[in-house]
Design a protein around this motif. Structure first.
Motif, PDB file in Angstrom:
ATOM      1  N   LEU A  49     -39.355 -10.643  13.527  1.00 31.74           N
ATOM      2  CA  LEU A  49     -39.275 -11.515  12.352  1.00 31.74           C
ATOM      3  C   LEU A  49     -38.746 -10.756  11.135  1.00 31.74           C
ATOM      4  O   LEU A  49     -37.951 -11.286  10.357  1.00 31.74           O
ATOM      5  CB  LEU A  49     -40.654 -12.117  12.039  1.00 31.74           C
ATOM      6  CG  LEU A  49     -41.129 -13.216  12.983  1.00 31.74           C
ATOM      7  CD1 LEU A  49     -42.575 -13.592  12.678  1.00 31.74           C
ATOM      8  CD2 LEU A  49     -40.243 -14.455  12.887  1.00 31.74           C
ATOM      9  N   ALA A  50     -39.179  -9.494  10.990  1.00 30.41           N
ATOM     10  CA  ALA A  50     -38.670  -8.671   9.890  1.00 30.41           C
ATOM     11  C   ALA A  50     -37.166  -8.429  10.057  1.00 30.41           C
ATOM     12  O   ALA A  50     -36.392  -8.496   9.096  1.00 30.41           O
ATOM     13  CB  ALA A  50     -39.423  -7.346   9.835  1.00 30.41           C
ATOM     14  N   ASP A  51     -36.767  -8.182  11.291  1.00 37.13           N
ATOM     15  CA  ASP A  51     -35.345  -7.974  11.607  1.00 37.13           C
ATOM     16  C   ASP A  51     -34.540  -9.241  11.300  1.00 37.13           C
ATOM     17  O   ASP A  51     -33.481  -9.193  10.669  1.00 37.13           O
ATOM     18  CB  ASP A  51     -35.221  -7.594  13.082  1.00 37.13           C
ATOM     19  CG  ASP A  51     -33.777  -7.460  13.533  1.00 37.13           C
ATOM     20  OD1 ASP A  51     -32.990  -6.802  12.819  1.00 37.13           O
ATOM     21  OD2 ASP A  51     -33.424  -8.007  14.596  1.00 37.13           O
ATOM     22  N   ARG A  52     -35.055 -10.391  11.737  1.00 43.21           N
ATOM     23  CA  ARG A  52     -34.354 -11.655  11.497  1.00 43.21           C
ATOM     24  C   ARG A  52     -34.311 -11.987   9.998  1.00 43.21           C
ATOM     25  O   ARG A  52     -33.313 -12.501   9.502  1.00 43.21           O
ATOM     26  CB  ARG A  52     -35.037 -12.776  12.289  1.00 43.21           C
ATOM     27  CG  ARG A  52     -34.452 -14.178  12.080  1.00 43.21           C
ATOM     28  CD  ARG A  52     -32.939 -14.237  12.282  1.00 43.21           C
ATOM     29  NE  ARG A  52     -32.472 -13.863  13.581  1.00 43.21           N
ATOM     30  CZ  ARG A  52     -31.829 -14.667  14.421  1.00 43.21           C
ATOM     31  NH1 ARG A  52     -31.578 -15.920  14.065  1.00 43.21           N
ATOM     32  NH2 ARG A  52     -31.408 -14.224  15.583  1.00 43.21           N
ATOM     33  N   LEU A  53     -35.384 -11.687   9.286  1.00 45.99           N
ATOM     34  CA  LEU A  53     -35.405 -11.934   7.840  1.00 45.99           C
ATOM     35  C   LEU A  53     -34.320 -11.117   7.149  1.00 45.99           C
ATOM     36  O   LEU A  53     -33.604 -11.619   6.272  1.00 45.99           O
ATOM     37  CB  LEU A  53     -36.785 -11.603   7.270  1.00 45.99           C
ATOM     38  CG  LEU A  53     -36.966 -11.840   5.764  1.00 45.99           C
ATOM     39  CD1 LEU A  53     -36.712 -13.292   5.400  1.00 45.99           C
ATOM     40  CD2 LEU A  53     -38.365 -11.421   5.325  1.00 45.99           C
ATOM     41  N   HIS A  54     -34.176  -9.865   7.556  1.00 42.36           N
ATOM     42  CA  HIS A  54     -33.121  -9.027   6.979  1.00 42.36           C
ATOM     43  C   HIS A  54     -31.739  -9.587   7.315  1.00 42.36           C
ATOM     44  O   HIS A  54     -30.837  -9.604   6.470  1.00 42.36           O
ATOM     45  CB  HIS A  54     -33.244  -7.587   7.481  1.00 42.36           C
ATOM     46  CG  HIS A  54     -32.195  -6.671   6.928  1.00 42.36           C
ATOM     47  ND1 HIS A  54     -31.065  -6.327   7.635  1.00 42.36           N
ATOM     48  CD2 HIS A  54     -32.084  -6.065   5.723  1.00 42.36           C
ATOM     49  CE1 HIS A  54     -30.303  -5.531   6.889  1.00 42.36           C
ATOM     50  NE2 HIS A  54     -30.898  -5.354   5.723  1.00 42.36           N
ATOM     51  N   ASN A  55     -31.563 -10.063   8.556  1.00 42.14           N
ATOM     52  CA  ASN A  55     -30.286 -10.678   8.952  1.00 42.14           C
ATOM     53  C   ASN A  55     -29.965 -11.888   8.072  1.00 42.14           C
ATOM     54  O   ASN A  55     -28.825 -12.084   7.650  1.00 42.14           O
ATOM     55  CB  ASN A  55     -30.341 -11.124  10.414  1.00 42.14           C
ATOM     56  CG  ASN A  55     -30.357  -9.962  11.375  1.00 42.14           C
ATOM     57  OD1 ASN A  55     -30.032  -8.836  11.000  1.00 42.14           O
ATOM     58  ND2 ASN A  55     -30.761 -10.208  12.600  1.00 42.14           N
ATOM     59  N   MET A  56     -30.993 -12.709   7.817  1.00 38.19           N
ATOM     60  CA  MET A  56     -30.788 -13.917   7.012  1.00 38.19           C
ATOM     61  C   MET A  56     -30.490 -13.574   5.551  1.00 38.19           C
ATOM     62  O   MET A  56     -29.713 -14.258   4.890  1.00 38.19           O
ATOM     63  CB  MET A  56     -32.016 -14.821   7.096  1.00 38.19           C
ATOM     64  CG  MET A  56     -32.232 -15.471   8.457  1.00 38.19           C
ATOM     65  SD  MET A  56     -30.843 -16.506   8.973  1.00 38.19           S
ATOM     66  CE  MET A  56     -30.893 -17.778   7.723  1.00 38.19           C
ATOM     67  N   ARG A  57     -31.091 -12.501   5.052  1.00 37.87           N
ATOM     68  CA  ARG A  57     -30.849 -12.105   3.661  1.00 37.87           C
ATOM     69  C   ARG A  57     -29.432 -11.564   3.466  1.00 37.87           C
ATOM     70  O   ARG A  57     -28.929 -11.543   2.337  1.00 37.87           O
ATOM     71  CB  ARG A  57     -31.861 -11.025   3.247  1.00 37.87           C
ATOM     72  CG  ARG A  57     -33.262 -11.568   2.982  1.00 37.87           C
ATOM     73  CD  ARG A  57     -34.223 -10.424   2.710  1.00 37.87           C
ATOM     74  NE  ARG A  57     -35.549 -10.901   2.322  1.00 37.87           N
ATOM     75  CZ  ARG A  57     -36.604 -10.107   2.163  1.00 37.87           C
ATOM     76  NH1 ARG A  57     -36.485  -8.798   2.368  1.00 37.87           N
ATOM     77  NH2 ARG A  57     -37.765 -10.608   1.807  1.00 37.87           N
ATOM     78  N   THR A  58     -28.792 -11.122   4.565  1.00 41.54           N
ATOM     79  CA  THR A  58     -27.437 -10.574   4.462  1.00 41.54           C
ATOM     80  C   THR A  58     -26.419 -11.457   5.195  1.00 41.54           C
ATOM     81  O   THR A  58     -25.333 -10.992   5.548  1.00 41.54           O
ATOM     82  CB  THR A  58     -27.399  -9.148   5.056  1.00 41.54           C
ATOM     83  OG1 THR A  58     -27.891  -9.194   6.411  1.00 41.54           O
ATOM     84  CG2 THR A  58     -28.260  -8.193   4.255  1.00 41.54           C
ATOM     85  N   LEU A  59     -26.778 -12.717   5.395  1.00 36.27           N
ATOM     86  CA  LEU A  59     -25.939 -13.622   6.185  1.00 36.27           C
ATOM     87  C   LEU A  59     -24.625 -13.963   5.479  1.00 36.27           C
ATOM     88  O   LEU A  59     -23.668 -14.397   6.110  1.00 36.27           O
ATOM     89  CB  LEU A  59     -26.716 -14.913   6.489  1.00 36.27           C
ATOM     90  CG  LEU A  59     -26.223 -15.744   7.681  1.00 36.27           C
ATOM     91  CD1 LEU A  59     -26.216 -14.932   8.956  1.00 36.27           C
ATOM     92  CD2 LEU A  59     -27.106 -16.987   7.856  1.00 36.27           C
ATOM     93  N   GLU A  60     -24.548 -13.732   4.182  1.00 37.19           N
ATOM     94  CA  GLU A  60     -23.342 -14.065   3.417  1.00 37.19           C
ATOM     95  C   GLU A  60     -22.120 -13.286   3.903  1.00 37.19           C
ATOM     96  O   GLU A  60     -20.976 -13.682   3.662  1.00 37.19           O
ATOM     97  CB  GLU A  60     -23.573 -13.776   1.926  1.00 37.19           C
ATOM     98  CG  GLU A  60     -23.848 -12.315   1.643  1.00 37.19           C
ATOM     99  CD  GLU A  60     -24.352 -12.070   0.229  1.00 37.19           C
ATOM    100  OE1 GLU A  60     -23.504 -11.978  -0.677  1.00 37.19           O
ATOM    101  OE2 GLU A  60     -25.578 -11.961   0.051  1.00 37.19           O
ATOM    102  N   PHE A  61     -22.358 -12.173   4.612  1.00 33.64           N
ATOM    103  CA  PHE A  61     -21.242 -11.336   5.062  1.00 33.64           C
ATOM    104  C   PHE A  61     -20.699 -11.766   6.421  1.00 33.64           C
ATOM    105  O   PHE A  61     -19.770 -11.146   6.944  1.00 33.64           O
ATOM    106  CB  PHE A  61     -21.674  -9.861   5.104  1.00 33.64           C
ATOM    107  CG  PHE A  61     -22.144  -9.347   3.771  1.00 33.64           C
ATOM    108  CD1 PHE A  61     -21.245  -9.133   2.731  1.00 33.64           C
ATOM    109  CD2 PHE A  61     -23.494  -9.119   3.532  1.00 33.64           C
ATOM    110  CE1 PHE A  61     -21.672  -8.681   1.494  1.00 33.64           C
ATOM    111  CE2 PHE A  61     -23.940  -8.659   2.300  1.00 33.64           C
ATOM    112  CZ  PHE A  61     -23.023  -8.439   1.276  1.00 33.64           C
ATOM    113  N   LYS A  62     -21.273 -12.810   7.012  1.00 31.79           N
ATOM    114  CA  LYS A  62     -20.792 -13.342   8.291  1.00 31.79           C
ATOM    115  C   LYS A  62     -19.827 -14.507   8.056  1.00 31.79           C
ATOM    116  O   LYS A  62     -19.806 -15.115   6.978  1.00 31.79           O
ATOM    117  CB  LYS A  62     -21.974 -13.836   9.132  1.00 31.79           C
ATOM    118  CG  LYS A  62     -22.969 -12.758   9.522  1.00 31.79           C
ATOM    119  CD  LYS A  62     -22.472 -11.936  10.694  1.00 31.79           C
ATOM    120  CE  LYS A  62     -23.521 -10.945  11.166  1.00 31.79           C
ATOM    121  NZ  LYS A  62     -23.024 -10.100  12.267  1.00 31.79           N
TER     122      LYS A  62
END
Length: 392
Positions: A49-62
């Motif tokens: 969940l921590a990993d996914r939260l970090h992914n979502m916080r940086t999703l703008e670069f996808k």
């Protein structure tokens, strides 16, 4: 490192795609392993969940297409996992970030509306806090008071049911944090002495906690300008559990974290029995994940027994599902269902707040062949099948 760390790393590592025919199968296998770890070792889920939260916080670069795919997967799989672990501080942020990428226009519109509602009512809310502080002081009750605003995604989900934002009664509210349970109920008395309560909107989650151990008193009151404001009252301990769920035990005692968290998850007997039942009967990973989504991760209703116990069921559930959730013998001998003092048909769709009484008769001859189509939960369907086979 050590075996414990190796097991945690293994738990959050996807298997090689060489063994699978498609990316969908890789994801389904990975999601299945994560779901099973809900109760085997919740620490694996917390790391993920921590990993996914970090992914979502940086999703703008996808790229936009990946943004939507990852956001949808987050809502489908990881938000429900955070809910079952009781980690609302992560669940809420994952929901709002997913909403931002899936429906950016609606999201921005709601954020602005909620900000305006808060600003319009800030003076009123501050006045209510001052009045309540004075009342609490009279009774020597120590409490911390703060204003809260409902998350945009929660409002969006309710808008689909309530049609307009004015029909949502818990948009803004005041949180009351006390030292002990006794003061929670005394604070409730003080609140009701200052503002008339909306009786249909009172919830006692202290005596009847949610399945993920969330506890609080919820009461909605009428203000002087006829606006509805919700109060949430809980202890400091309940506040920490409301934010961090089973992860709170990790914060308290890292050395015994796994043991305590597994014990906490094992108290969710329904969760474990449902996962075990689906895991033992479905071998295909994609089918397993889809079944879990429909049985556990879909919207839920909270109904009550005649003793006041809260039972959690998937939305669309019927008295048949309720009866078999209580006990297979109750379902197998059911001849009638009474909801809120009214006899209802067996395919009646239950709603949150319904109080249900099941009438049974061990000698009754009831044809249950059509019950499988009326039941929603996999557990009820299998119990009915077993009962019919036994009769045959």
């Amino acid at each position: 490192f050590n075996k414990d760390v190796a097991d945690l790393v293994d738990g959050v590592t996807k298997l090689s795609s060489i063994n699978f025919n498609s990316k969908a199968e890789v994801n389904a296998d990975y999601q299945r392993r994560l779901i099973i770890n809900l109760y085997k070792d919740p620490r694996i889920l917390i790391i993920k969940l921590a990993d996914r939260l970090h992914n979502m916080r940086t999703l703008e670069f996808k790229e936009p297409e990946k943004q939507k795919r990852i956001a949808l997967e987050t809502l489908d799989i990881y938000v429900p996992m955070a809910h079952y672990l009781g980690i609302y501080v992560i669940k809420n942020e994952l929901e709002n970030l997913s909403f931002k990428y899936l429906k950016p226009n609606e999201c921005n519109e709601l954020i602005n509306k909620l900000r305006n509602i808060r600003n319009e009512n800030l003076k009123l809310l501050n006045k209510m806090i001052i009045n309540l502080k004075n009342e609490l002081n009279k009774h020597e009750i120590k409490a911390t008071l703060s204003i809260y605003l409902k998350d945009e995604y929660s409002v969006y989900k309710k808008l689909n049911l309530k049609n307009t934002i004015d029909n949502i009664h818990d948009l803004i509210g005041i949180k009351v944090i006390t030292s002990n349970i006794k003061d929670c109920y005394l604070a409730l008395m003080c609140i009701h002495s200052l503002n008339k309560p909306f009786t249909n909107k009172f919830k006692d989650y202290i005596m009847n906690p949610k399945s993920n151990r969330y506890q609080a008193l919820h009461t909605t009151v009428f203000t002087e300008n006829n606006r509805l404001v919700q109060y949430q009252i809980r202890t400091k301990e309940m506040e920490k559990i409301a934010n961090y769920g089973v992860a709170y035990h990790w914060l308290k005692d890292g050395n015994n974290a796994k043991k305590v968290m597994v014990e906490q998850m094992s108290k969710q007997n329904d969760l474990i029995s449902i996962i075990n039942e689906i895991d033992s009967t479905i071998t295909d990973n994609i089918e397993f994940v889809n079944t879990i989504k429909s049985q556990l991760f879909s919207s839920t209703v909270y109904v009550r027994t005649t003793k006041g116990d809260t039972i959690e069921l998937p939305i669309g559930s019927t008295p048949i599902d309720f009866a078999y959730k209580i006990h297979s013998d109750i379902g197998n001998t059911m001849i009638a269902a009474i909801v809120n003092d009214n006899v209802v048909p067996f395919d009646y769709k239950l709603s949150s707040g319904d109080r249900i009484r099941i009438i049974t008769d061990i000698n009754a001859k009831v044809d249950r062949t059509d019950w499988i189509n009326k039941a929603v939960t996999l557990h009820a369907k299998r119990e009915i099948q077993d009962f019919i086979k036994g009769k045959e």
